[in-house]
Design a protein around this motif. Sequence first.
Motif, mmCIF file in Angstrom:
data_model
loop_
_atom_site.group_PDB
_atom_site.id
_atom_site.type_symbol
_atom_site.label_atom_id
_atom_site.label_comp_id
_atom_site.label_asym_id
_atom_site.label_seq_id
_atom_site.Cartn_x
_atom_site.Cartn_y
_atom_site.Cartn_z
ATOM 1 N N UNK A 169 17.291 17.601 8.922
ATOM 2 C CA UNK A 169 16.290 17.332 7.893
ATOM 3 C C UNK A 169 16.796 17.568 6.474
ATOM 4 N N UNK A 170 17.954 18.228 6.335
ATOM 5 C CA UNK A 170 18.533 18.444 5.011
ATOM 6 C C UNK A 170 17.770 19.421 4.144
ATOM 7 N N UNK A 171 17.118 20.410 4.755
ATOM 8 C CA UNK A 171 16.352 21.390 3.992
ATOM 9 C C UNK A 171 17.246 22.540 3.549
ATOM 10 N N UNK A 172 16.987 23.054 2.366
ATOM 11 C CA UNK A 172 17.678 24.242 1.887
ATOM 12 C C UNK A 172 16.889 25.463 2.349
ATOM 13 N N UNK A 218 22.591 14.699 3.886
ATOM 14 C CA UNK A 218 21.448 15.461 3.377
ATOM 15 C C UNK A 218 21.650 16.970 3.446
ATOM 16 N N UNK A 219 22.677 17.423 4.167
ATOM 17 C CA UNK A 219 22.867 18.861 4.374
ATOM 18 C C UNK A 219 23.187 19.561 3.064
ATOM 19 N N UNK A 220 22.549 20.700 2.823
ATOM 20 C CA UNK A 220 22.740 21.473 1.599
ATOM 21 C C UNK A 220 23.479 22.756 1.906
ATOM 22 N N UNK A 221 23.982 23.397 0.864
ATOM 23 C CA UNK A 221 24.642 24.700 0.999
ATOM 24 C C UNK A 221 23.718 25.782 0.446
ATOM 25 N N UNK A 222 23.596 26.891 1.181
ATOM 26 C CA UNK A 222 22.735 27.984 0.757
ATOM 27 C C UNK A 222 23.189 29.262 1.441
ATOM 28 N N UNK A 223 22.745 30.388 0.915
ATOM 29 C CA UNK A 223 23.062 31.683 1.511
ATOM 30 C C UNK A 223 22.235 31.864 2.788
ATOM 31 N N UNK A 256 28.875 35.509 0.138
ATOM 32 C CA UNK A 256 28.711 35.543 -1.318
ATOM 33 C C UNK A 256 28.059 34.271 -1.874
ATOM 34 N N UNK A 257 27.676 33.360 -1.010
ATOM 35 C CA UNK A 257 27.047 32.117 -1.436
ATOM 36 C C UNK A 257 25.737 32.399 -2.167
ATOM 37 N N UNK A 258 25.467 31.692 -3.273
ATOM 38 C CA UNK A 258 24.158 31.832 -3.921
ATOM 39 C C UNK A 258 23.039 31.403 -2.984
ATOM 40 N N UNK A 259 21.818 31.805 -3.323
ATOM 41 C CA UNK A 259 20.684 31.454 -2.473
ATOM 42 C C UNK A 259 20.623 29.960 -2.226
ATOM 43 N N UNK A 260 20.952 29.148 -3.235
ATOM 44 C CA UNK A 260 20.923 27.698 -3.077
ATOM 45 C C UNK A 260 21.892 27.064 -4.064
ATOM 46 N N UNK A 261 22.636 26.041 -3.602
ATOM 47 C CA UNK A 261 23.513 25.270 -4.476
ATOM 48 C C UNK A 261 22.930 23.873 -4.647
ATOM 49 N N UNK A 262 23.149 23.292 -5.816
ATOM 50 C CA UNK A 262 22.597 21.973 -6.106
ATOM 51 C C UNK A 262 23.572 20.863 -5.725
ATOM 52 N N UNK A 263 24.445 21.107 -4.758
ATOM 53 C CA UNK A 263 25.391 20.092 -4.307
ATOM 54 C C UNK A 263 25.340 20.005 -2.788
ATOM 55 N N UNK A 264 25.843 18.893 -2.261
ATOM 56 C CA UNK A 264 25.853 18.705 -0.815
ATOM 57 C C UNK A 264 26.936 19.557 -0.177
#
Length: 229
Positions: A127-130, A91-96, A46-54
């Motif tokens: 690399x910390x890419x979303x 640098x790691x991001x959260x995303x769907x 259920x995660x959004x496509x991209x979150x603006x937090x680490x």
Amino acid sequence: MKIEIFSDIACPWCYVGKRRLEQALDNFAHRDQVEISWKSYELAPQMPEELAISSIDYLVEKGIPRDRVLAMREQCLQAGAAAGLAMNFNNARKFNTRRSHELLHYAATQGRQTEVMERLFAGSFVEGRSLGGIDALVEIAAEAGLDPAGARAALESGQFTQAVIADEREAEASGVRGVPYFVFNRKYALSGGQDPAVFLQALEAVWQEEQAAIEPQHGVSCTDDSCTV
């Protein structure tokens, strides 16, 4: 021998487990007879496509104390470093991850699945890419040697959505409750990012059992069309 790996690129231990399995395979005499297949498992569907937090802040917001999150991350960083991975959770991001799994299924049809998985893990945890969006995943596909136009078409059409769902239903039916989860010849399983020695022991045991099963029985005499004891 076939090894099926249930995994999610949102899981850093899946990256560690991948590298540790590869280290074990480097010391396995029958490496060229091992086939690896990556299976879909979404930890947070259920995660959004991209979150603006680490990823660290995400876990804290989920209720895990920050000091515990940092301790967990440090343990994983050390394990990754020992396996030769330069992970960076700052640098790691959260995303769907749904579309990344679809990309992996497309990559399997092109014979590049493991290469794409490596780029997904490195893109996320080094690399910390979303990597929730199609454009970012097409870049990953190209870096892994896939035709970017073909990858984009597969992702935009949802061609492999049902394949992802089928993997996840298989995982549920098989009792998989976490990743990474390694299945050897659909008979034996290991859970977690085990040490290379554990993987190697499993490889040797499964190989020996399979070879014993196909060896001819002593005392059996065969002609062109029949066998007798």
